[in-house]
Design a protein around this motif. Structure first.
Motif, PDB file in Angstrom:
ATOM      1  N   TYR A  50     -24.455 -33.287  10.026  1.00 25.27           N
ATOM      2  CA  TYR A  50     -25.584 -32.878   9.238  1.00 25.27           C
ATOM      3  C   TYR A  50     -26.913 -33.627   9.242  1.00 25.27           C
ATOM      4  O   TYR A  50     -27.925 -33.076   9.449  1.00 25.27           O
ATOM      5  N   ALA A  51     -26.586 -35.114   9.156  1.00 27.26           N
ATOM      6  CA  ALA A  51     -27.668 -35.925   9.332  1.00 27.26           C
ATOM      7  C   ALA A  51     -28.702 -35.709  10.661  1.00 27.26           C
ATOM      8  O   ALA A  51     -29.729 -35.723  10.593  1.00 27.26           O
ATOM      9  N   PHE A  52     -27.731 -35.622  11.636  1.00 24.72           N
ATOM     10  CA  PHE A  52     -28.481 -35.654  13.016  1.00 24.72           C
ATOM     11  C   PHE A  52     -29.185 -34.126  13.067  1.00 24.72           C
ATOM     12  O   PHE A  52     -30.373 -34.199  13.571  1.00 24.72           O
ATOM     13  N   LEU A  53     -28.545 -33.130  12.367  1.00 22.05           N
ATOM     14  CA  LEU A  53     -29.099 -31.983  12.560  1.00 22.05           C
ATOM     15  C   LEU A  53     -30.400 -31.643  11.970  1.00 22.05           C
ATOM     16  O   LEU A  53     -31.447 -31.191  12.051  1.00 22.05           O
ATOM     17  N   LYS A  54     -30.558 -32.376  10.569  1.00 16.07           N
ATOM     18  CA  LYS A  54     -31.377 -32.303   9.597  1.00 16.07           C
ATOM     19  C   LYS A  54     -32.623 -33.052  10.317  1.00 16.07           C
ATOM     20  O   LYS A  54     -33.772 -32.579  10.251  1.00 16.07           O
ATOM     21  N   ALA A  55     -32.423 -34.320  11.026  1.00 13.94           N
ATOM     22  CA  ALA A  55     -33.503 -34.846  11.372  1.00 13.94           C
ATOM     23  C   ALA A  55     -34.080 -34.226  12.724  1.00 13.94           C
ATOM     24  O   ALA A  55     -35.409 -34.233  12.932  1.00 13.94           O
ATOM     25  N   SER A  56     -33.259 -33.865  13.569  1.00 14.00           N
ATOM     26  CA  SER A  56     -33.696 -33.015  14.679  1.00 14.00           C
ATOM     27  C   SER A  56     -34.690 -31.755  14.258  1.00 14.00           C
ATOM     28  O   SER A  56     -35.581 -31.744  15.021  1.00 14.00           O
ATOM     29  N   ARG A  57     -34.191 -31.023  13.407  1.00 16.04           N
ATOM     30  CA  ARG A  57     -34.704 -29.738  13.085  1.00 16.04           C
ATOM     31  C   ARG A  57     -36.114 -30.192  12.579  1.00 16.04           C
ATOM     32  O   ARG A  57     -37.176 -29.647  12.589  1.00 16.04           O
ATOM     33  N   LYS A  58     -36.222 -31.240  11.543  1.00 16.15           N
ATOM     34  CA  LYS A  58     -37.499 -31.614  10.868  1.00 16.15           C
ATOM     35  C   LYS A  58     -38.565 -32.129  11.934  1.00 16.15           C
ATOM     36  O   LYS A  58     -39.592 -31.880  12.052  1.00 16.15           O
ATOM     37  N   ILE A  59     -37.899 -32.980  12.976  1.00 19.27           N
ATOM     38  CA  ILE A  59     -38.918 -33.417  14.085  1.00 19.27           C
ATOM     39  C   ILE A  59     -39.497 -32.182  14.766  1.00 19.27           C
ATOM     40  O   ILE A  59     -40.699 -32.170  14.965  1.00 19.27           O
ATOM     41  N   ASN A  60     -38.479 -31.217  15.234  1.00 20.15           N
ATOM     42  CA  ASN A  60     -39.094 -30.194  15.857  1.00 20.15           C
ATOM     43  C   ASN A  60     -40.070 -29.529  15.030  1.00 20.15           C
ATOM     44  O   ASN A  60     -41.037 -28.694  15.572  1.00 20.15           O
ATOM     45  N   ALA A  61     -39.737 -29.230  13.695  1.00 20.72           N
ATOM     46  CA  ALA A  61     -40.649 -28.685  12.728  1.00 20.72           C
ATOM     47  C   ALA A  61     -42.259 -29.171  12.865  1.00 20.72           C
ATOM     48  O   ALA A  61     -43.134 -28.684  12.831  1.00 20.72           O
ATOM     49  N   LEU A  62     -42.049 -30.444  12.610  1.00 21.25           N
ATOM     50  CA  LEU A  62     -43.416 -31.301  12.445  1.00 21.25           C
ATOM     51  C   LEU A  62     -44.127 -31.064  13.956  1.00 21.25           C
ATOM     52  O   LEU A  62     -45.348 -30.979  14.013  1.00 21.25           O
ATOM     53  N   ARG A  63     -43.180 -31.084  15.040  1.00 22.93           N
ATOM     54  CA  ARG A  63     -43.925 -30.979  16.326  1.00 22.93           C
ATOM     55  C   ARG A  63     -44.624 -29.759  16.508  1.00 22.93           C
ATOM     56  O   ARG A  63     -45.803 -29.717  17.061  1.00 22.93           O
ATOM     57  N   GLU A  64     -43.924 -28.701  15.936  1.00 25.51           N
ATOM     58  CA  GLU A  64     -44.648 -27.615  16.028  1.00 25.51           C
ATOM     59  C   GLU A  64     -45.880 -27.308  15.383  1.00 25.51           C
ATOM     60  O   GLU A  64     -46.903 -26.616  15.402  1.00 25.51           O
ATOM     61  N   GLU A  65     -45.602 -27.788  13.926  1.00 25.12           N
ATOM     62  CA  GLU A  65     -46.938 -27.745  13.113  1.00 25.12           C
ATOM     63  C   GLU A  65     -47.965 -28.377  13.640  1.00 25.12           C
ATOM     64  O   GLU A  65     -49.133 -28.174  13.244  1.00 25.12           O
ATOM     65  N   ARG A  66     -47.931 -29.722  13.953  1.00 34.25           N
ATOM     66  CA  ARG A  66     -48.948 -30.742  14.425  1.00 34.25           C
ATOM     67  C   ARG A  66     -49.277 -30.708  15.793  1.00 34.25           C
ATOM     68  O   ARG A  66     -50.340 -31.416  16.140  1.00 34.25           O
ATOM     69  N   ASP A  67     -48.639 -30.146  16.587  1.00 39.61           N
ATOM     70  CA  ASP A  67     -48.627 -30.036  18.040  1.00 39.61           C
ATOM     71  C   ASP A  67     -48.588 -31.623  18.591  1.00 39.61           C
ATOM     72  O   ASP A  67     -49.550 -31.825  19.558  1.00 39.61           O
ATOM     73  N   GLN A  68     -47.977 -32.467  17.800  1.00 33.84           N
ATOM     74  CA  GLN A  68     -47.736 -33.570  18.569  1.00 33.84           C
ATOM     75  C   GLN A  68     -46.169 -34.047  18.058  1.00 33.84           C
ATOM     76  O   GLN A  68     -45.828 -33.772  17.151  1.00 33.84           O
ATOM     77  N   TRP A  69     -45.520 -35.079  18.838  1.00 31.20           N
ATOM     78  CA  TRP A  69     -44.503 -35.569  18.253  1.00 31.20           C
ATOM     79  C   TRP A  69     -44.615 -36.523  17.207  1.00 31.20           C
ATOM     80  O   TRP A  69     -45.416 -37.498  17.271  1.00 31.20           O
ATOM     81  N   PRO A  70     -43.936 -36.317  15.962  1.00 34.91           N
ATOM     82  CA  PRO A  70     -44.349 -37.399  14.884  1.00 34.91           C
ATOM     83  C   PRO A  70     -43.928 -38.655  14.917  1.00 34.91           C
ATOM     84  O   PRO A  70     -42.880 -38.907  15.743  1.00 34.91           O
ATOM     85  N   GLU A  71     -44.731 -39.710  14.442  1.00 34.06           N
ATOM     86  CA  GLU A  71     -44.397 -40.991  14.518  1.00 34.06           C
ATOM     87  C   GLU A  71     -43.326 -41.222  13.441  1.00 34.06           C
ATOM     88  O   GLU A  71     -42.262 -42.224  13.792  1.00 34.06           O
ATOM     89  N   ARG A  72     -43.109 -40.682  12.284  1.00 34.43           N
ATOM     90  CA  ARG A  72     -42.051 -41.002  11.499  1.00 34.43           C
ATOM     91  C   ARG A  72     -42.202 -39.701  10.479  1.00 34.43           C
ATOM     92  O   ARG A  72     -42.911 -39.053  10.323  1.00 34.43           O
ATOM     93  N   GLY A  73     -41.110 -39.631   9.785  1.00 33.94           N
ATOM     94  CA  GLY A  73     -41.100 -38.573   8.679  1.00 33.94           C
ATOM     95  C   GLY A  73     -39.639 -38.519   7.873  1.00 33.94           C
ATOM     96  O   GLY A  73     -38.986 -39.523   8.059  1.00 33.94           O
ATOM     97  N   MET A  74     -39.514 -37.602   6.923  1.00 33.91           N
ATOM     98  CA  MET A  74     -38.174 -37.495   6.277  1.00 33.91           C
ATOM     99  C   MET A  74     -37.772 -36.176   5.977  1.00 33.91           C
ATOM    100  O   MET A  74     -38.798 -35.196   5.877  1.00 33.91           O
ATOM    101  N   SER A  75     -36.662 -35.847   5.752  1.00 27.03           N
ATOM    102  CA  SER A  75     -36.269 -34.543   5.201  1.00 27.03           C
ATOM    103  C   SER A  75     -35.505 -34.519   3.907  1.00 27.03           C
ATOM    104  O   SER A  75     -34.582 -35.420   4.138  1.00 27.03           O
ATOM    105  N   ALA A  76     -35.623 -33.551   3.156  1.00 30.49           N
ATOM    106  CA  ALA A  76     -34.945 -33.778   1.846  1.00 30.49           C
ATOM    107  C   ALA A  76     -34.596 -32.672   1.548  1.00 30.49           C
ATOM    108  O   ALA A  76     -35.067 -31.611   1.660  1.00 30.49           O
ATOM    109  N   SER A  77     -33.324 -32.455   0.813  1.00 33.36           N
ATOM    110  CA  SER A  77     -32.662 -30.859   0.645  1.00 33.36           C
ATOM    111  C   SER A  77     -31.947 -30.986  -0.786  1.00 33.36           C
ATOM    112  O   SER A  77     -31.393 -32.243  -1.079  1.00 33.36           O
TER     113      SER A  77
END
Length: 77
Positions: A50-77
């Motif tokens: 779950y942790a891997f999938l959550k991180a991977s999905r959030k990274i991809n979502a931020l990449r799509e949103e910002r048009d660049q790979w994020p430097e850092r971030g977090m995901s909470a649910s």
């Protein structure tokens, strides 16, 4: 039950982006590698949990949103 995962970029080249991730922002215990072309990721320790999938999905979502790979971030649910 709440779930948190933090991540930060470790390295990037023309083909791959590598991230450290985990539930403690001061002590990342795991890494994942994202293929820039396919936007698929793999866990460096081979665990697809779950942790891997959550991180991977959030990274991809931020990449799509910002048009660049994020430097850092977090995901909470």
């Amino acid at each position: 039950m709440a779930a948190l995962v933090y991540f930060r970029k470790v390295s990037e080249d023309a083909a791959l982006v590598r991230y450290a991730f985990g539930d403690d922002p001061d002590r990342f215990a795991r890494h994942l590698t994202m293929d820039k072309g396919t936007r698929t990721s793999s866990s460096d320790d081979g665990r697809t949990d779950y942790a891997f999938l959550k991180a991977s999905r959030k990274i991809n979502a931020l990449r799509e949103e910002r048009d660049q790979w994020p430097e850092r971030g977090m995901s909470a649910s």
